[in-house]
Write an enzyme that holds these catalytic residues in place. Sequence first.
Site, PDB file in Angstrom:
ATOM      1  N   ASP A 133       0.835  -1.190   0.000  1.00 57.14           N
ATOM      2  CA  ASP A 133       0.000   0.000   0.000  1.00 57.14           C
ATOM      3  C   ASP A 133       0.876   1.250   0.000  1.00 57.14           C
ATOM      4  O   ASP A 133       1.855   1.325   0.743  1.00 57.14           O
ATOM      5  CB  ASP A 133      -0.915  -0.007   1.234  1.00 57.14           C
ATOM      6  CG  ASP A 133      -2.041   1.011   1.107  1.00 57.14           C
ATOM      7  OD1 ASP A 133      -2.453   1.325  -0.021  1.00 57.14           O
ATOM      8  OD2 ASP A 133      -2.490   1.511   2.156  1.00 57.14           O
ATOM      9  N   HIS A 140      -3.452  14.216   0.903  1.00 58.70           N
ATOM     10  CA  HIS A 140      -3.680  13.324   2.044  1.00 58.70           C
ATOM     11  C   HIS A 140      -2.453  13.278   2.947  1.00 58.70           C
ATOM     12  O   HIS A 140      -2.573  13.353   4.174  1.00 58.70           O
ATOM     13  CB  HIS A 140      -4.026  11.910   1.569  1.00 58.70           C
ATOM     14  CG  HIS A 140      -4.020  10.905   2.686  1.00 58.70           C
ATOM     15  ND1 HIS A 140      -4.988  10.890   3.669  1.00 58.70           N
ATOM     16  CD2 HIS A 140      -3.145   9.913   3.010  1.00 58.70           C
ATOM     17  CE1 HIS A 140      -4.720   9.919   4.539  1.00 58.70           C
ATOM     18  NE2 HIS A 140      -3.605   9.323   4.165  1.00 58.70           N
ATOM     19  N   GLU A 206     -10.108   4.278   4.216  1.00 58.31           N
ATOM     20  CA  GLU A 206      -9.248   5.038   3.315  1.00 58.31           C
ATOM     21  C   GLU A 206      -9.701   4.755   1.895  1.00 58.31           C
ATOM     22  O   GLU A 206      -9.648   3.615   1.431  1.00 58.31           O
ATOM     23  CB  GLU A 206      -7.770   4.665   3.515  1.00 58.31           C
ATOM     24  CG  GLU A 206      -7.225   5.142   4.862  1.00 58.31           C
ATOM     25  CD  GLU A 206      -5.709   5.129   4.944  1.00 58.31           C
ATOM     26  OE1 GLU A 206      -5.060   4.353   4.214  1.00 58.31           O
ATOM     27  OE2 GLU A 206      -5.171   5.913   5.762  1.00 58.31           O
ATOM     28  N   GLU A 208      -9.241   4.468  -1.759  1.00 57.82           N
ATOM     29  CA  GLU A 208      -8.071   4.283  -2.621  1.00 57.82           C
ATOM     30  C   GLU A 208      -8.487   3.574  -3.902  1.00 57.82           C
ATOM     31  O   GLU A 208      -9.585   3.031  -4.008  1.00 57.82           O
ATOM     32  CB  GLU A 208      -7.004   3.413  -1.920  1.00 57.82           C
ATOM     33  CG  GLU A 208      -6.587   3.930  -0.557  1.00 57.82           C
ATOM     34  CD  GLU A 208      -5.345   3.239   0.008  1.00 57.82           C
ATOM     35  OE1 GLU A 208      -4.623   2.568  -0.767  1.00 57.82           O
ATOM     36  OE2 GLU A 208      -5.112   3.372   1.216  1.00 57.82           O
ATOM     37  N   ASP A 240      -8.813   0.729   2.385  1.00 56.97           N
ATOM     38  CA  ASP A 240      -7.783   0.287   3.332  1.00 56.97           C
ATOM     39  C   ASP A 240      -8.273   0.656   4.743  1.00 56.97           C
ATOM     40  O   ASP A 240      -7.901   1.695   5.291  1.00 56.97           O
ATOM     41  CB  ASP A 240      -6.455   0.979   2.989  1.00 56.97           C
ATOM     42  CG  ASP A 240      -5.362   0.682   3.991  1.00 56.97           C
ATOM     43  OD1 ASP A 240      -5.381  -0.395   4.594  1.00 56.97           O
ATOM     44  OD2 ASP A 240      -4.482   1.557   4.177  1.00 56.97           O
ATOM     45  N   ARG A 244      -6.958   3.850  13.641  1.00 58.27           N
ATOM     46  CA  ARG A 244      -6.061   4.996  13.891  1.00 58.27           C
ATOM     47  C   ARG A 244      -5.403   4.956  15.263  1.00 58.27           C
ATOM     48  O   ARG A 244      -4.238   5.369  15.403  1.00 58.27           O
ATOM     49  CB  ARG A 244      -6.851   6.302  13.744  1.00 58.27           C
ATOM     50  CG  ARG A 244      -7.436   6.546  12.374  1.00 58.27           C
ATOM     51  CD  ARG A 244      -6.375   6.672  11.319  1.00 58.27           C
ATOM     52  NE  ARG A 244      -6.968   6.918  10.009  1.00 58.27           N
ATOM     53  CZ  ARG A 244      -6.342   6.675   8.871  1.00 58.27           C
ATOM     54  NH1 ARG A 244      -5.101   6.210   8.863  1.00 58.27           N
ATOM     55  NH2 ARG A 244      -6.942   6.905   7.724  1.00 58.27           N
ATOM     56  N   GLN A 247      -2.770   2.310  15.202  1.00 57.05           N
ATOM     57  CA  GLN A 247      -1.707   2.808  14.322  1.00 57.05           C
ATOM     58  C   GLN A 247      -0.792   3.798  15.061  1.00 57.05           C
ATOM     59  O   GLN A 247       0.431   3.727  14.966  1.00 57.05           O
ATOM     60  CB  GLN A 247      -2.341   3.480  13.109  1.00 57.05           C
ATOM     61  CG  GLN A 247      -1.364   3.958  12.042  1.00 57.05           C
ATOM     62  CD  GLN A 247      -2.079   4.628  10.852  1.00 57.05           C
ATOM     63  OE1 GLN A 247      -3.312   4.696  10.810  1.00 57.05           O
ATOM     64  NE2 GLN A 247      -1.309   5.105   9.903  1.00 57.05           N
ATOM     65  N   LYS A 260      -3.578  -1.870   9.913  1.00 57.55           N
ATOM     66  CA  LYS A 260      -4.086  -1.922   8.545  1.00 57.55           C
ATOM     67  C   LYS A 260      -4.115  -3.351   8.006  1.00 57.55           C
ATOM     68  O   LYS A 260      -4.330  -3.550   6.815  1.00 57.55           O
ATOM     69  CB  LYS A 260      -3.226  -1.033   7.646  1.00 57.55           C
ATOM     70  CG  LYS A 260      -3.466   0.443   7.928  1.00 57.55           C
ATOM     71  CD  LYS A 260      -2.360   1.291   7.386  1.00 57.55           C
ATOM     72  CE  LYS A 260      -2.695   2.770   7.507  1.00 57.55           C
ATOM     73  NZ  LYS A 260      -3.784   3.184   6.605  1.00 57.55           N
ATOM     74  N   THR A 264      -9.003  -5.353   4.122  1.00 60.23           N
ATOM     75  CA  THR A 264      -8.961  -4.427   2.986  1.00 60.23           C
ATOM     76  C   THR A 264     -10.060  -4.881   2.027  1.00 60.23           C
ATOM     77  O   THR A 264     -10.085  -6.053   1.648  1.00 60.23           O
ATOM     78  CB  THR A 264      -7.593  -4.475   2.270  1.00 60.23           C
ATOM     79  OG1 THR A 264      -6.571  -4.147   3.218  1.00 60.23           O
ATOM     80  CG2 THR A 264      -7.534  -3.509   1.100  1.00 60.23           C
ATOM     81  N   GLU A 371      -9.332  12.833   8.020  1.00 57.83           N
ATOM     82  CA  GLU A 371      -9.272  14.177   7.456  1.00 57.83           C
ATOM     83  C   GLU A 371     -10.630  14.876   7.506  1.00 57.83           C
ATOM     84  O   GLU A 371     -10.711  16.059   7.830  1.00 57.83           O
ATOM     85  CB  GLU A 371      -8.804  14.108   5.992  1.00 57.83           C
ATOM     86  CG  GLU A 371      -7.388  13.598   5.821  1.00 57.83           C
ATOM     87  CD  GLU A 371      -7.122  13.152   4.394  1.00 57.83           C
ATOM     88  OE1 GLU A 371      -7.374  11.970   4.086  1.00 57.83           O
ATOM     89  OE2 GLU A 371      -6.690  13.996   3.592  1.00 57.83           O
TER      90      GLU A 371
HETATM   91 CA    CA Z   1      -3.697   3.294   2.884  1.00 58.01          CA
END
Ligand code: CA
Length: 427
Positions: A133, A140, A206, A208, A240, A244, A247, A260, A264, A371
């Site tokens: 990834d 971002h 996420e 993507e 993804d 948080r 992480q 992560k 997915t 975000e």
């Molecule tokens: Ca990602």
Amino acid sequence: MSPNDPSLKSFIGVAPDGDFPIQNLPYGVFSTASAPTPRVGVAIGDHILDLAVLHGRGLLPEVGAGNVFATDAINGFMALGPAVWKATRARISALLRLDTPTLRDDAALRAAALVKRADARVHLPLNVTAFSDFFSSKQHATNAGKIIRGEASALAPNWLTMPIGYNSRASTVVVSGTPVRRPLGQRKPRNAEHPSFGPCANLDCELEMGVVIGAGSSMGEMIDEATAEKMIFGFTLLNDWSARDIQAWEYQPLGPFLAKAFATTISPWIVTAEALEPFRVEGPVQDPAPFPYLRQGPRRNYDVTLDLLLKTSTMTDHAPISRTNFSFMYWSSVQQLMHHGCTGCAMSVGDLLGSGTISGDARDQLGSLLELSWGGSNPIELPNGEKRTFLQDGDSLMIRGYAQGKGYRVGFGEAEGVITPALAPPV
Ligand code: CA
């Protein structure tokens, strides 16, 4: 006639805003209640064309004698290489054309080879052999940097010199519609003295694009631009899912690991690179100029509109929360692939690359809740008055996407998943 010609029509009707006109022809794996063995098909309008049946009737000679479609993944077909991909797509396009009688006028063959999508179950379309990834949207990366590290050090010093990425997990890539269990893990809130183990509190998505590698490379060899272009079979939508809080505690110094790795989600239909070719656009100016091994022509991006939608357990429909575009990417998929190979790392048939979260400049063009809620400090409001910073149990998150042609669109369908409650942590 090119299979991408906008004037092409199929005898199977497709609405102008339908995802799967004859100009698309994306590959997937499906089964039905009456024929539960998964096989490879192509989405056309509201139907799926069963390629295993067509091959059995001798209508797809380009792939050879072995029925690479009578199986539960497209890897065998991809392994035949780009010349076969191109010839097969041209053949399928010809068979579906309004002026081709082979399938159009054979009711028995149509009954055997065409399945209503509503009656089919979709499966993971490929055997994902590895998954890396990336982190290649400048907007971002800058936003995430500001939220986590502060304004002054928003963009890491290496970011403008290479597509930053990490090796993720192939084992937990799932197809749209698969529920996602809230993960357990270690986290240490900023005001807590000690870490604790429990359910993720800041569960995020996420938005993507996924890149499916259809041709491999050899260990010890680099990948040049022309080779990289040929290695990309197609694209999917990709979520993804990201924990948080887990992480934030685990990522130093080796980057994301379990935050992560739990799930997915990809969309079930792989849109070929060939079908997206008419939608190439220039990428943003890259300054400083990339190293020679990373150089690519200016038309390196694709104009694909991408929508992020959320439905809580009390809502009846998904509500849009963001609209962004694949064309915003700073580093392209080809550049990511050239970078992946620059030390001699081998790529395999079935390798999956995540583009990285795709965000634009505007407040409503952001590809993650991190975000959109600015680190949880600014909840987003949904049409029914509910608010969200991060995902709650029962929430369904969906990504949709399409490239708009003149009178038709090349769509991706959807990548959706609903959050289910965490396991009880051991005590
Ligand atoms: Ca990602």
